[in-house]
Design a protein around this motif. Sequence first.
Motif, mmCIF file in Angstrom:
data_model
loop_
_atom_site.group_PDB
_atom_site.id
_atom_site.type_symbol
_atom_site.label_atom_id
_atom_site.label_comp_id
_atom_site.label_asym_id
_atom_site.label_seq_id
_atom_site.Cartn_x
_atom_site.Cartn_y
_atom_site.Cartn_z
ATOM 1 N N LYS A 111 70.918 34.165 78.647
ATOM 2 C CA LYS A 111 69.926 34.189 79.711
ATOM 3 C C LYS A 111 68.927 33.074 79.496
ATOM 4 N N GLY A 112 68.359 32.597 80.620
ATOM 5 C CA GLY A 112 67.355 31.559 80.521
ATOM 6 C C GLY A 112 67.937 30.248 80.028
ATOM 7 N N LEU A 113 67.062 29.280 79.847
ATOM 8 C CA LEU A 113 67.444 27.985 79.306
ATOM 9 C C LEU A 113 66.363 27.577 78.323
ATOM 10 N N PHE A 114 66.737 27.360 77.081
ATOM 11 C CA PHE A 114 65.815 27.085 75.998
ATOM 12 C C PHE A 114 66.009 25.640 75.566
ATOM 13 N N ILE A 115 64.979 24.803 75.791
ATOM 14 C CA ILE A 115 65.033 23.388 75.477
ATOM 15 C C ILE A 115 63.883 23.060 74.538
ATOM 16 N N THR A 116 64.170 22.367 73.451
ATOM 17 C CA THR A 116 63.122 21.991 72.507
ATOM 18 C C THR A 116 63.030 20.478 72.394
ATOM 19 N N PHE A 117 61.845 20.032 71.961
ATOM 20 C CA PHE A 117 61.563 18.611 71.834
ATOM 21 C C PHE A 117 61.070 18.351 70.419
ATOM 22 N N GLU A 118 61.665 17.359 69.768
ATOM 23 C CA GLU A 118 61.360 17.068 68.378
ATOM 24 C C GLU A 118 61.036 15.594 68.192
ATOM 25 N N GLY A 119 60.375 15.303 67.083
ATOM 26 C CA GLY A 119 60.051 13.926 66.729
ATOM 27 C C GLY A 119 58.884 13.899 65.770
ATOM 28 N N GLY A 120 58.637 12.743 65.211
ATOM 29 C CA GLY A 120 57.525 12.596 64.297
ATOM 30 C C GLY A 120 56.189 12.653 65.003
ATOM 31 N N GLU A 121 55.109 12.640 64.216
ATOM 32 C CA GLU A 121 53.774 12.620 64.803
ATOM 33 C C GLU A 121 53.623 11.360 65.656
ATOM 34 N N GLY A 122 53.083 11.526 66.869
ATOM 35 C CA GLY A 122 52.861 10.386 67.739
ATOM 36 C C GLY A 122 54.077 9.907 68.502
ATOM 37 N N SER A 123 55.122 10.727 68.563
ATOM 38 C CA SER A 123 56.344 10.305 69.266
ATOM 39 C C SER A 123 56.255 10.458 70.782
ATOM 40 N N GLY A 124 55.205 11.099 71.268
ATOM 41 C CA GLY A 124 55.007 11.196 72.711
ATOM 42 C C GLY A 124 55.623 12.414 73.367
ATOM 43 N N LYS A 125 55.940 13.436 72.588
ATOM 44 C CA LYS A 125 56.603 14.616 73.129
ATOM 45 C C LYS A 125 55.793 15.299 74.236
ATOM 46 N N SER A 126 54.511 15.447 74.019
ATOM 47 C CA SER A 126 53.681 16.214 74.961
ATOM 48 C C SER A 126 53.693 15.597 76.349
ATOM 49 N N THR A 127 53.571 14.281 76.427
ATOM 50 C CA THR A 127 53.599 13.590 77.720
ATOM 51 C C THR A 127 54.946 13.762 78.391
ATOM 52 N N VAL A 128 56.004 13.614 77.622
ATOM 53 C CA VAL A 128 57.361 13.734 78.161
ATOM 54 C C VAL A 128 57.609 15.142 78.697
ATOM 55 N N ILE A 129 57.188 16.150 77.950
ATOM 56 C CA ILE A 129 57.430 17.538 78.347
ATOM 57 C C ILE A 129 56.789 17.834 79.696
ATOM 58 N N GLN A 130 55.588 17.358 79.915
ATOM 59 C CA GLN A 130 54.911 17.610 81.189
ATOM 60 C C GLN A 130 55.699 17.014 82.359
ATOM 61 N N GLN A 131 56.257 15.833 82.161
ATOM 62 C CA GLN A 131 57.016 15.206 83.245
ATOM 63 C C GLN A 131 58.371 15.871 83.454
ATOM 64 N N VAL A 132 58.988 16.319 82.364
ATOM 65 C CA VAL A 132 60.241 17.072 82.502
ATOM 66 C C VAL A 132 59.981 18.376 83.256
ATOM 67 N N LYS A 133 58.879 19.030 82.942
ATOM 68 C CA LYS A 133 58.516 20.260 83.643
ATOM 69 C C LYS A 133 58.444 20.016 85.138
ATOM 70 N N GLN A 134 57.776 18.948 85.547
ATOM 71 C CA GLN A 134 57.625 18.691 86.979
ATOM 72 C C GLN A 134 58.977 18.470 87.648
ATOM 73 N N VAL B 248 62.370 7.425 79.538
ATOM 74 C CA VAL B 248 62.600 8.499 78.562
ATOM 75 C C VAL B 248 62.905 9.799 79.291
ATOM 76 N N VAL B 249 62.099 10.112 80.308
ATOM 77 C CA VAL B 249 62.299 11.342 81.079
ATOM 78 C C VAL B 249 63.633 11.297 81.818
ATOM 79 N N ALA B 250 63.973 10.145 82.379
ATOM 80 C CA ALA B 250 65.250 10.010 83.091
ATOM 81 C C ALA B 250 66.431 10.262 82.160
ATOM 82 N N ASP B 251 66.353 9.726 80.939
ATOM 83 C CA ASP B 251 67.434 9.937 79.971
ATOM 84 C C ASP B 251 67.564 11.415 79.612
ATOM 85 N N ILE B 252 66.430 12.090 79.470
ATOM 86 C CA ILE B 252 66.446 13.526 79.155
ATOM 87 C C ILE B 252 67.013 14.320 80.323
#
Length: 220
Positions: free
Chosen positions: A16-39, A206-210
């Motif tokens: 059930k559902g879809l569980f997607i995680t985002f990983e990377g070192g400090e400063g890799s930009g995950k937070s910005t990417v996640i917001q755009q993927v959400k949209q 980055v978002v397009a590739d994801i």
Amino acid sequence: MLLQKGYTYYRWIMNKGLFITFEGGEGSGKSTVIQQVKQQLLDKQLDVFITREPGGSGIGEEIRQTLLKHENTNMDPLTESYLFAAARRQHLMECIVPKLAADVVVLCDRYVDSSIVYQGYARGIGVEQVAAINKVVIEDYVPQLTFFIDVSPEVALARIQTGRDQNRLDVETAAFHQKVYEGYMLLAAQTPRIKRIEGDQPVEQVVADIMKYINEYLHG
């Protein structure tokens, strides 16, 4: 190999559902990417929930403060590992599992792979030991997709110094951040669900590739 030959790195049984995680070192930009993927997922009329580790739940956020507090520089690596695991368990049971049960797409900024890399590999506790601790914690709740945002430690650290308040992990040595990067590269090479995404591109690419991987999964 990062993981010993023959070791089963968790398995996926949830349907059930879809569980997607985002990983990377400090400063890799995950937070910005996640917001755009959400949209982009919202544009597909999907229900989406963003969360993070450590944290997510009330108890998890309290543990987060302890883990990232500058003053806690004398924290023992095994203590650190168990604190991350405790925060993860509470977060999973209180937040992630109910959302997945309701067929929500969960986008999580870090999950178990962070512990495998940071504590198991970079801290030197041992990948197998940290994996065993977290197998009890997460049971069979493993993401269908994980995106490793690949940004070199040098570029990522430069971003941190100019872009946000630094926490205890941000100010680790350059050698530690290099070990984290090496750990992610090794783990991504061994784990099919982890997709390496070139993070030095414009964020739109980055978002397009994801989204290419997500769309393939949704329509596969």
